[in-house]
Scaffold this active site. Structure first.
Site, mmCIF file in Angstrom:
data_model
loop_
_atom_site.group_PDB
_atom_site.id
_atom_site.type_symbol
_atom_site.label_atom_id
_atom_site.label_comp_id
_atom_site.label_asym_id
_atom_site.label_seq_id
_atom_site.Cartn_x
_atom_site.Cartn_y
_atom_site.Cartn_z
ATOM 1 N N HIS A 21 50.868 101.937 38.277
ATOM 2 C CA HIS A 21 50.482 102.745 39.449
ATOM 3 C C HIS A 21 51.618 103.672 39.842
ATOM 4 O O HIS A 21 52.765 103.490 39.424
ATOM 5 C CB HIS A 21 50.121 101.844 40.629
ATOM 6 C CG HIS A 21 51.305 101.145 41.257
ATOM 7 N ND1 HIS A 21 51.947 100.076 40.653
ATOM 8 C CD2 HIS A 21 51.961 101.357 42.422
ATOM 9 C CE1 HIS A 21 52.937 99.660 41.431
ATOM 10 N NE2 HIS A 21 52.984 100.430 42.515
ATOM 11 N N GLN A 64 52.885 106.419 43.353
ATOM 12 C CA GLN A 64 52.689 106.669 44.773
ATOM 13 C C GLN A 64 52.676 108.166 45.034
ATOM 14 O O GLN A 64 53.230 108.943 44.253
ATOM 15 C CB GLN A 64 53.802 106.019 45.584
ATOM 16 C CG GLN A 64 53.880 104.518 45.398
ATOM 17 C CD GLN A 64 54.799 103.856 46.415
ATOM 18 O OE1 GLN A 64 54.690 104.074 47.611
ATOM 19 N NE2 GLN A 64 55.714 103.051 45.918
HETATM 20 O O1 G1P Z 1 56.721 100.556 46.242
HETATM 21 P P1 G1P Z 1 57.072 100.249 47.665
HETATM 22 O O2 G1P Z 1 56.945 98.804 47.977
HETATM 23 O O3 G1P Z 1 56.384 101.143 48.652
HETATM 24 O O4 G1P Z 1 58.634 100.594 47.861
HETATM 25 C C1 G1P Z 1 59.522 101.068 46.904
HETATM 26 O O5 G1P Z 1 59.476 102.488 46.820
HETATM 27 C C2 G1P Z 1 59.804 103.180 48.023
HETATM 28 C C3 G1P Z 1 59.790 104.658 47.744
HETATM 29 O O6 G1P Z 1 60.712 105.053 46.754
HETATM 30 C C4 G1P Z 1 61.178 102.738 48.570
HETATM 31 O O7 G1P Z 1 61.363 103.298 49.847
HETATM 32 C C5 G1P Z 1 61.279 101.224 48.667
HETATM 33 O O8 G1P Z 1 62.603 100.862 49.029
HETATM 34 C C6 G1P Z 1 60.907 100.603 47.318
HETATM 35 O O9 G1P Z 1 60.951 99.195 47.399
#
Ligand code: G1P
Ligand code: G1P
Lengths: 350, 350
Positions: free
Chosen positions: B164, B166
């Site tokens: 996945h 984001q």
């Molecule tokens: O995938 P998560 O749990 O949202 O979180 C992860 O990616 C984010 C964005 O780079 C960071 O801020 C978090 O510290 C990391 O653990």
């Protein structure tokens, strides 16, 4: 709509020292964590072959003296060497390289491998500070930048628990101090006062980000802090531009506040608190002279990775690397938690 | 003195996209490593309760559909929310905060938790790219910046091995793209051509940093790379400024090169290679229009932490945090090692 609450509502904050923003998302502390955890920093059994011990033979074949306080020697695997050929002039504006000369040293803080700053006496820490001043004096005559830094804990890439720091001196002004030099200069030209002096004045009135304070120094979580428990040490009196400007009182007081801050750090998650720390002051080099950089104020920075516990760190990854740093608790909340930590080291209580 | 050899002699290199330097110290590869090692990325047993699976119920109480390709949903713990009150106007130039609105989404690449980009088919990766374009189209209408990024591997803070990425969209232009916007604009004004087009042209002649290339894309280790095996994907034809400008050929070719590059990455240390990756293109928002940012060239960036093996990463700590990034092998050496990696995934060979 609701009233704005910094501890509840996301916002961005500006870092005037670096001309950068940080995203503050305090509501994100509610997020559960099921990802990678770190090995808790643990007391390691003393290693009789530790190359940093007094009398030990290092990988270079050199033998350490039977030192009883601090001890400085050349890094056996230096990233910067003094005598290397220069790269040829760059032929294209997008392929620019440049010469880099320098030297890397290692400095042991104490002969005992189980010691750390919060466990050392104020006099022992003062010896460290005095040696830092010596090093800065010597290396600063030749080099534009002398970076004193401590990587503490395996999580910070430190491969030896023996209390020590590193000193990397270079012919070039590295990125971080170069940006701070520019930003402080611009502020000074505009407002006719050093940026960090103005900043300090406000923080001493507001108090909400102050962790501890003594006669000469204040430890605070900067308004624009990026790491969860990042702090900055600022001198209250005078305007020292470099470590070599410090008075005897300032040096002793610095030893005291370093000890106190580190006790609170260790007490926060009941562990030997990992971090990278170091000092930033006015650039040095052959043409530098005391008082020549009125836009600068010497300061120390602590950058600790832990977020939730001794084993859960803040990951500065995708969004942070590609877009912008993001923090999960406000600097004011971090300062308060540190303020509330005991002033007596948890190990001293047993 | 000896002749300068970039693979032996330290030097600094300039990154014109970020106006930053990196210290290259290739002789430092000789340093032995006895510090922290990471858990090797391992195949995790499928977790039937994985909240990213088709049909699973997430912590929000929402149930995923029985998706068969990609699936996008709002992040249950978003760092950016759409409706929050604005901070009051700042009263002091050193205490500046500002409103930040946004939205965070999660996008599953595939219904199967054991899949990764190098193991997916080109058609499956193409479906991911098409969904990225949709997302950028939709969120870009409202938001100034839409950061698509993938944190891969526990070492990169990824808490779920399900494939996945984001998507964080924001009302503000974050630091990294803000600096790239400025640097590319300055170059364009000065040289009347997009910086990355000029850069690409040179790299296609020099070839020494090129890892792979297909009809539409090239994967290379940038001259100024900071992470040991950092790479950049650049489009060879046309001047796409944003992902929404890509032609059908460019999209399919991107799927192909992503698969090929990731196979090489996995083969390098025989593990599911961790990284943070993402795309940078011209800023978006209500006033953005196709072709309005001729100084930009869309590109992808891969930032992998590993240095020596599946378990030894590069620590970007003290010196890097406080002074300047430092790398231990040259970008040309990294490119060569990646070029030499097999084009068939090590798992496919069993
Ligand atoms: O995938 P998560 O749990 O949202 O979180 C992860 O990616 C984010 C964005 O780079 C960071 O801020 C978090 O510290 C990391 O653990
Ligand atoms: O202490 P060492 O072994 O010299 O090395 C450590 O600190 C250096 C300076 O921050 C980093 O470049 C290395 O990645 C880190 O492992």
């Amino acid at each position: 709509m609701q009233e704005f609450k910094p501890t509840e509502h996301q916002h961005v904050r500006y870092n005037p020292l670096k001309d950068e923003w940080v995203l503050v998302s305090p509501h994100r502390c509610l997020r559960p964590w099921s990802g990678q955890t770190e090995a808790a920093p643990e007391d390691q059994p003393p290693d009789p072959l530790n190359p940093l011990l007094p009398g030990a033979t290092r990988s270079s074949g050199q033998r350490n003296p039977a030192y009883t306080s601090t001890y400085v020697f050349p890094n056996d695997f230096p990233a910067l060497l003094e005598r290397v050929p220069d790269p040829p002039p760059s032929e294209h504006p997008l392929f620019r390289s440049s010469a880099a000369k320098g030297t890397c040293r290692v400095m042991c803080f104490h002969p005992d491998s189980t010691m750390t700053i919060p466990l050392m006496t104020v006099d022992e820490i003062l010896a460290v500070i005095n040696e830092w001043v010596n090093q800065l004096q010597e290396l600063g005559r030749k080099y534009t930048w002398v970076q004193i830094f401590e990587n503490k804990g395996a999580i910070m890439g430190c491969s030896n628990p023996h209390p020590h720091c590193q000193i990397w001196a270079s012919s070039y002004l590295p990125n971080e101090p170069r940006v701070k030099e520019r930003c402080q200069k611009e502020y000074f030209i505009k407002f006719k006062r050093p940026m960090l002096l103005d900043y300090l004045k406000e923080e001493m009135i507001k108090k909400e980000r102050v962790v501890i304070q003594n006669a000469e120094w204040v430890a605070l979580v900067p308004y624009w802090a990026v790491w969860p428990y990042e702090t900055m040490l600022l001198p209250i009196n005078g305007r020292p531009q470099r470590m070599t400007d410090l008075t005897e009182e300032q040096k002793r007081s610095l030893a005291e506040i370093m000890k106190q801050l580190n006790i609170k750090y260790d007490n926060l998650f009941k562990c030997s608190f990992p971090y990278s720390m170091g000092f930033h002051g006015a650039p040095t080099g052959p043409s530098a002279a005391p008082g020549d950089s009125p836009h600068w104020l010497l300061h120390a920075i602590y950058l600790p990775p832990l977020l939730r516990s001794a084993t859960v760190k803040k990951f500065m990854v995708g969004y942070e690397m590609l877009a912008q740093s993001q923090r999960d608790l406000t600097p004011e909340q971090a300062a308060q938690r540190l303020r509330e930590c005991d002033d007596v080291h948890y190990k001293a209580k047993k």
